[in-house]
Design an enzyme around this catalytic site. Structure first.
Site, PDB file in Angstrom:
ATOM      1  N   HIS A   1      15.311   5.107  -7.021  1.00  0.00           N
ATOM      2  CA  HIS A   1      14.628   6.403  -6.927  1.00  0.00           C
ATOM      3  C   HIS A   1      15.110   7.231  -5.743  1.00  0.00           C
ATOM      4  O   HIS A   1      15.502   6.696  -4.724  1.00  0.00           O
ATOM      5  CB  HIS A   1      13.117   6.196  -6.753  1.00  0.00           C
ATOM      6  CG  HIS A   1      12.495   5.394  -7.835  1.00  0.00           C
ATOM      7  ND1 HIS A   1      11.504   4.483  -7.576  1.00  0.00           N
ATOM      8  CD2 HIS A   1      12.708   5.355  -9.169  1.00  0.00           C
ATOM      9  CE1 HIS A   1      11.117   3.915  -8.714  1.00  0.00           C
ATOM     10  NE2 HIS A   1      11.843   4.422  -9.696  1.00  0.00           N
TER      11      HIS A   1
ATOM     12  N   TYR B   1       5.457   1.607   2.395  1.00  0.00           N
ATOM     13  CA  TYR B   1       6.388   2.700   2.662  1.00  0.00           C
ATOM     14  C   TYR B   1       5.759   3.685   3.634  1.00  0.00           C
ATOM     15  O   TYR B   1       4.626   4.105   3.443  1.00  0.00           O
ATOM     16  CB  TYR B   1       6.642   3.530   1.394  1.00  0.00           C
ATOM     17  CG  TYR B   1       7.227   2.834   0.219  1.00  0.00           C
ATOM     18  CD1 TYR B   1       8.553   3.058  -0.129  1.00  0.00           C
ATOM     19  CD2 TYR B   1       6.459   2.019  -0.598  1.00  0.00           C
ATOM     20  CE1 TYR B   1       9.097   2.464  -1.260  1.00  0.00           C
ATOM     21  CE2 TYR B   1       6.996   1.423  -1.713  1.00  0.00           C
ATOM     22  CZ  TYR B   1       8.313   1.642  -2.040  1.00  0.00           C
ATOM     23  OH  TYR B   1       8.842   1.059  -3.156  1.00  0.00           O
TER      24      TYR B   1
END
Length: 185
Positions: free
Chosen positions: A62, A132
């Protein structure tokens, strides 16, 4: 924190400096001053968690298209992952280079992913959690991906995916110029 350059320009493996005693341990996972000393983005605007039930779960690869690029700091807080980066910055000297690291709860490593670099991973254990920190906001319209097994990159995955989303299976192979990415400047 110890910052180690990778073979992808601007990407770093970050090793925590753990302070341990009879209670356990403590470590700083982010410091904007230390990141800035290394010429890196150090202000993260959002945080996310990915929980993965099964070993062999693949997520990625991604990235977000211009002008909504994201810089990420990725840590595995439970279990382990094989974390992969692919440089999609067409003006980068490491363009189309990939690099991978084992991130695990027990090795305390983090991976700094600069904008313009695709990111993905495969879980190496059941019940794996990935944390993240992200500089930049998620923009659905800018979300992009490339195929995890694209022959243009020849990524050597340690195992075959057993769980993968329809979206990730449908990502196209890479075509130069088709995925607008930022300059490596």
């Amino acid at each position: 924190m110890l910052f180690q350059k990778t073979t992808v320009d601007g990407a770093f493996v970050i090793q925590l400096q753990v302070d341990a005693d009879n209670r356990g341990w403590f470590a700083r996972t982010s410091c904007s001053r230390e990141f800035q000393r290394h010429g890196l983005v150090g202000e993260f605007t959002q945080c996310s968690i990915s929980y993965n039930i099964r070993c062999g779960t693949l997520r990625g690869l991604h990235f977000q298209a211009s002008p909504h690029e994201e810089t990420k700091l990725v840590r595995c807080t439970r279990g382990a992952i094989y974390d992969v980066l692919v440089d999609l910055r067409e003006d980068s000297r490491t363009f189309r280079t990939w690099v991978a690291f084992r991130l695990a709860a027990d090795n305390h490593l983090a991976l700094y992913v600069p904008e313009g670099v695709a990111h993905g991973f495969i879980t190496l254990h059941d019940d794996t959690e990935v944390f993240y920190q992200i500089a930049g906001f998620y923009e659905h319209a800018a979300a992009r991906g490339i195929r995890w097994n694209d022959p243009a990159f020849g990524i050597l995955w340690p195992l075959k995916p057993t769980v993968i989303s329809v979206r990730d299976m449908s990502h196209p192979n890479y075509i130069a110029g088709a995925h607008p990415t930022p300059r490596s400047g």
